[in-house]
Design an enzyme around this catalytic site. Structure first.
Site, short mmCIF file in Angstrom:
data_model
loop_
_atom_site.label_atom_id
_atom_site.label_comp_id
_atom_site.label_asym_id
_atom_site.label_seq_id
_atom_site.Cartn_x
_atom_site.Cartn_y
_atom_site.Cartn_z
CE LYS A 67 -3.93 1.89 2.68
NZ LYS A 67 -4.77 1.68 3.89
CB SER A 142 -8.19 3.36 2.89
OG SER A 142 -7.34 2.78 3.86
CB SER A 166 -8.41 0.49 5.78
OG SER A 166 -9.16 1.66 5.55
N1 GLN Z 1 -13.33 3.65 6.31
C1 GLN Z 1 -12.75 4.12 7.53
C2 GLN Z 1 -12.39 5.58 7.41
O1 GLN Z 1 -12.70 6.13 6.42
C3 GLN Z 1 -11.57 3.29 7.91
C4 GLN Z 1 -10.34 3.65 7.19
C5 GLN Z 1 -9.15 2.87 7.62
O2 GLN Z 1 -9.26 1.83 8.28
N2 GLN Z 1 -8.00 3.39 7.27
O3 GLN Z 1 -11.83 6.18 8.28
#
Ligand code: GLN
Length: 480
Positions: A67, A142, A166
């Site tokens: 990532k 994400s 994420s």
């Molecule tokens: N979808 C969640 C957010 O937007 C989690 C994101 C994540 O785990 N980085 O914060």
């Protein structure tokens, strides 16, 4: 070639170690696959693999998609944002260095929601990632690029980060395995910070065995991250075949009609599988978990507003405007460099931390967080694991939720409580379901959470369940 790409990481590593497959040939095959990326999964990938010398180790010769939130020395690292475009870190994140020490090599850097804020990958400054099962749909986020790369046959395995879901949610939406380890299991050093008390690195893989392999390589204490502790005794390949004597708790608050019918059917079928394997299903109470989203969307933005203050045009990436006026330069750089969602979070977080409101928002949210952790503690006195669907829906359409941030946030309903409690949780593919409103059948993930640092036990149970489920569906056109 297709044969090589069809191997799991464990199978490929064994063949390479035995000399049946050359590491250069294996890496080259994946490089070719990554170069054919039509999903926008990669932001950067290795061009020249010619000089590849294989290191011995459990991951000798294995390419990993990383990532783009992990710093990698000398290669572009964007965190999905314009504001640090062009940044080439002078050092490599500990997690990536540990993979490298185990013999793996970075294949490319994957697309992601800007600064890991999002559940669909549509918040990337570099365009959305397409779901390999249906290119009109999102891969989740994400870590959407990492999940799409593994599911779409563009990488044998990947790593991502999980702050509120994420890793697990994109794994679920793409039909692969995603593991968020206990907070502190893997060093955060060199991982661009979103919400430091929640961020955790973890693997996205084709199966549970591969997740164990990557976790084993990455976990451990790191003097560069004082919150890292590692997993005592390390991680071994899972081998358990039944679930006898294990208790799986289903939260009684988990109102079964708050998620899609198709997801519910797969969830119920998986509970039945657990029983077939000798496991026991029980109800547990997690009364505070329903406030998880509210608490998370105060705590995470609060920490983000502080972490992102460093991007001001002075030290990293882009700089814009000002004409000699420092404040104006800060403002223009941040206005142009950050996307809408990131700005929304910075404003939410700054507000929640402002004097006079701190107790009302941040203080309250921290109390809810403690309650949630206590709920899990009480539950684990009665059961070995807590299980839920990973996501309330299968992959949704591109653009379907972008106009309504709250409906996007609700996607994290099942994953956020474990993040707030700091405990490990895995998503394994459990079946396929038709989306509400019809269409091609899409993957559904099953989430299993365990007490802090009980990763080995979690992997053992997941392995047994994975074998019983026998999920072998692949997106059209993907080998293996
Ligand atoms: N979808 C969640 C957010 O937007 C989690 C994101 C994540 O785990 N980085 O914060």
């Amino acid at each position: 070639m297709g044969e090589l790409l069809g191997l799991t990481v464990a199978q490929a590593a064994a063949k390479i170690a035995a000399g049946d497959v050359s590491a250069a040939e294996y890496f080259g095959a994946w490089q070719g696959a990554a170069a054919g990326d039509e999903l926008n999964a990669y932001l950067w990938s290795v061009e020249n693999a010619g000089d590849y010398e294989v290191k011995d180790g459990p991951l000798g010769g294995i390419p990993v998609a990383v990532k783009d939130i992990f710093c990698t020395e000398g290669t572009p690292t964007t965190a999905g944002s314009r504001i640090i475009e062009g940044y080439r870190p002078p050092y490599t994140a500990t997690a990536v260095r540990r993979l490298d020490a185990a013999g793996a090599r970075v294949l490319g850097k994957t697309n992601m929601d800007e600064f890991a804020m999002g559940s669909s990958n549509e918040n990337s400054a570099y365009g959305p990632v397409l779901n390999p099962w249906d290119r009109g749909r999102v891969p989740g986020g994400s870590s959407g690029g990492s999940a799409a790369a593994v599911a779409g046959g563009l990488a044998p395995c990947a790593i991502g980060t999980d702050t509120g879901g994420s890793i697990r949610q994109p794994a679920s939406l793409c039909g692969i395995v995603g593991l968020k380890p206990t907070y502190g299991a893997i060093s955060r050093y060199g991982m661009i910070a979103f919400a430091s008390s929640l961020d955790q690195c973890g693997p996205l893989t084709r199966d549970v065995t591969d997740a164990a392999l990557l976790l084993a390589a990455m976990q451990g204490r790191d003097p560069c991250d004082s919150t890292s502790v590692g997993i005592e005794g390390g991680i071994a390949a899972p081998s358990r075949e039944d679930l006898k004597g294990l208790r799986f708790g289903v939260p009684s608050e988990l109102a079964r009609d708050t998620f899609d019918a198709g997801v519910r059917a797969v969830f119920e079928a998986t509970l039945a599988r657990i029983e077939e394997l000798g496991g026991e299903i029980a109800e547990v109470a997690l009364p505070s978990a329903e406030h998880g989203i509210s608490a998370y969307y105060v705590i995470a933005p609060a920490e983000a507003s502080s972490n992102l203050a460093r991007y001001d045009g002075v030290r990293y990436g882009m700089r814009s405007g000002g004409d000699g006026d420092l404040l104006e330069m800060y403002e223009t750089t941040r206005a142009e460099g950050f996307g809408t969602e990131v700005k929304r979070r910075i404003m939410l977080g700054t507000y929640a931390l402002s004097s006079g409101y701190y107790e009302a928002y941040y203080g309250q949210a921290q109390k809810v967080r403690t309650r949630i952790a206590e709920d899990f503690k009480a539950a684990f006195a009665e059961v070995d694991f807590v299980v839920t669907p990973t996501s309330p829906t299968v992959a949704f359409g591109l653009g379907e939720k972008t106009a309504d941030p709250l409906s996007m946030y609700l996607n994290d309903f099942f994953t956020v409580p474990m993040s707030l409690a700091g405990i490990p949780a895995i998503s394994i593919p459990a079946g396929l379901a038709e989306p509400e409103g019809g269409g091609r059948r899409l993957p559904v993930g099953f989430q299993i959470a365990a007490p802090a640092f009980a990763e080995q036990k979690l992997l053992e149970a997941s392995y047994a369940l994975e074998r019983a489920i026998g999920f072998d569906a692949r997106p059209e056109g993907v080998d293996g």
